[in-house]
Each structure stands twice: as structure tokens, then as C-alpha cells.
Motif scaffolding. Sequence first.
Motif, short mmCIF file in Angstrom:
data_model
loop_
_atom_site.label_atom_id
_atom_site.label_comp_id
_atom_site.label_asym_id
_atom_site.label_seq_id
_atom_site.Cartn_x
_atom_site.Cartn_y
_atom_site.Cartn_z
N LYS A 134 1.05 3.80 -3.18
CA LYS A 134 0.52 5.15 -2.98
C LYS A 134 1.52 6.21 -3.42
O LYS A 134 1.17 7.21 -4.03
CB LYS A 134 0.21 5.40 -1.50
CG LYS A 134 -1.14 5.03 -1.05
CD LYS A 134 -1.25 5.45 0.41
CE LYS A 134 -2.50 4.93 1.05
NZ LYS A 134 -2.58 5.31 2.46
N LYS A 135 2.78 6.00 -3.07
CA LYS A 135 3.80 7.03 -3.32
C LYS A 135 4.36 7.01 -4.73
O LYS A 135 5.00 7.96 -5.15
CB LYS A 135 4.93 6.86 -2.31
CG LYS A 135 4.46 7.12 -0.90
CD LYS A 135 5.59 7.49 -0.01
CE LYS A 135 5.10 7.63 1.40
NZ LYS A 135 4.80 8.92 1.82
N GLU A 167 0.82 -1.22 0.00
CA GLU A 167 0.00 0.00 0.00
C GLU A 167 0.85 1.26 0.00
O GLU A 167 0.64 2.16 -0.81
CB GLU A 167 -0.94 0.01 1.21
CG GLU A 167 -1.80 1.25 1.27
CD GLU A 167 -2.83 1.21 2.37
OE1 GLU A 167 -3.43 2.28 2.62
OE2 GLU A 167 -3.05 0.15 2.98
N GLU A 168 1.82 1.32 0.88
CA GLU A 168 2.63 2.55 0.99
C GLU A 168 3.46 2.79 -0.26
O GLU A 168 3.54 3.92 -0.76
CB GLU A 168 3.52 2.46 2.23
CG GLU A 168 4.09 3.79 2.65
CD GLU A 168 3.03 4.82 3.02
OE1 GLU A 168 3.32 6.02 2.83
OE2 GLU A 168 1.94 4.47 3.47
N TRP A 209 -4.26 5.06 -5.70
CA TRP A 209 -4.53 4.05 -4.67
C TRP A 209 -5.77 4.50 -3.90
O TRP A 209 -5.83 5.63 -3.40
CB TRP A 209 -3.34 3.91 -3.71
CG TRP A 209 -3.55 2.82 -2.72
CD1 TRP A 209 -4.08 2.95 -1.47
CD2 TRP A 209 -3.25 1.44 -2.88
NE1 TRP A 209 -4.13 1.73 -0.84
CE2 TRP A 209 -3.62 0.78 -1.69
CE3 TRP A 209 -2.72 0.69 -3.93
CZ2 TRP A 209 -3.47 -0.59 -1.52
CZ3 TRP A 209 -2.55 -0.67 -3.75
CH2 TRP A 209 -2.92 -1.30 -2.56
N HIS A 210 -6.78 3.63 -3.83
CA HIS A 210 -8.03 4.00 -3.16
C HIS A 210 -8.66 2.75 -2.56
O HIS A 210 -8.86 1.75 -3.25
CB HIS A 210 -8.98 4.66 -4.16
CG HIS A 210 -10.31 5.05 -3.60
ND1 HIS A 210 -10.44 6.02 -2.64
CD2 HIS A 210 -11.55 4.60 -3.85
CE1 HIS A 210 -11.73 6.16 -2.34
NE2 HIS A 210 -12.42 5.30 -3.05
#
Length: 170
Positions: free
Chosen positions: A16-17, A12-13, A36-37
Motif C-alpha cells: 500500500k505504501k 498489504e501494508e 492496492w485494493h
Amino acid sequence: MTTELLDAALVEEATKKSGLIWVRGTGPERALWHVWHEGAALVVGDGPGEQPLPGLVDGGAATVTVRSKDKGGRLVGWQAKVVELGAGTEAWEAAVGELKGKRLNAPDGEAMPLRWSRECRVVRLEPVRGVAVLPASDGDLAAVPLPSAATTRDAVPAGVPRLLKRRRAK
């Protein structure tokens, strides 16, 4: 269980970035912009003026490789389940609300969601739980570029260096 949670947090991290993710479905691997949602990467494409989504079939599987935003190197890879969102559904509306804010240089501005509902596909790439996160490979994954209508610039005309030199002299 702890390893699975750490893997999910890493996926996820990193996703997202990252500005781009590399996705391989049943077709060639492609770089795709995404958002990312709610625990998944959302992509839109396959319409005029949008990115191609070859090989991303509803219910299919895909491999996602995440790159570093600052250095461009591979950070992590993960397996995804491909879910195509139907236009007009609640999930589609939420996805488009997120995607529309991140879409750069859209030709139609606020009319973009209507065009996406008519001509494009919105796809969720959901990380598969219980599948180990793929380590970033040590080898070179360079591939021959896919065929494209894009071209490179022509050679600089012979007189341009002299013109530039004259400008500097003044």
C-alpha cells in the motif's frame, strides 16, 4: 496461523505504501505503478501510453518485490496469482475506479476508462496464502537495463558555461 496473518499484514501494508512494485512473471522483471485494493495489487498496462506488462498471464504466477517509498530499498517479496479482469465486469469497474484516481498525467482525462477497456489490460496480483513471505535479499540484484528507445542528453555545448558566467556577473 498467526505467522500467516502477520505475513499477510506485512505484504498489504508495505505494498500500500510503496509507489512502485517490481514484478516478474514469465518475462523480465519490471517496475510497475499500482494500487492496492481489496487484498491485491492492481496494475493497468499493455496499451498505448501505458506501462508494459510482459509475462503477466491470466492464471499464471508472479513474484512481487516491494520497495521502500522513502529509501528505495527492498522491504519484502511475495508470490502472486495473476488474474486478468475482463472489461465491463463488476470487478473491472471497481478496479478501474481505484486506478483512475492514481493515474498521473493521463492524456485523455475522464475518457481514460473507455480507452483502457478497448486497448489495455487490467490485472490483479493476488498474494498467495500459505506461501512464506520472501525476505529482502542481502545480495545485489542489479541487472543490465532492458533495451529502450530512451536516450540520454547530449553533452553541454561549449559556450553554455560562458553564458551562465555572464548572467551571474550582471
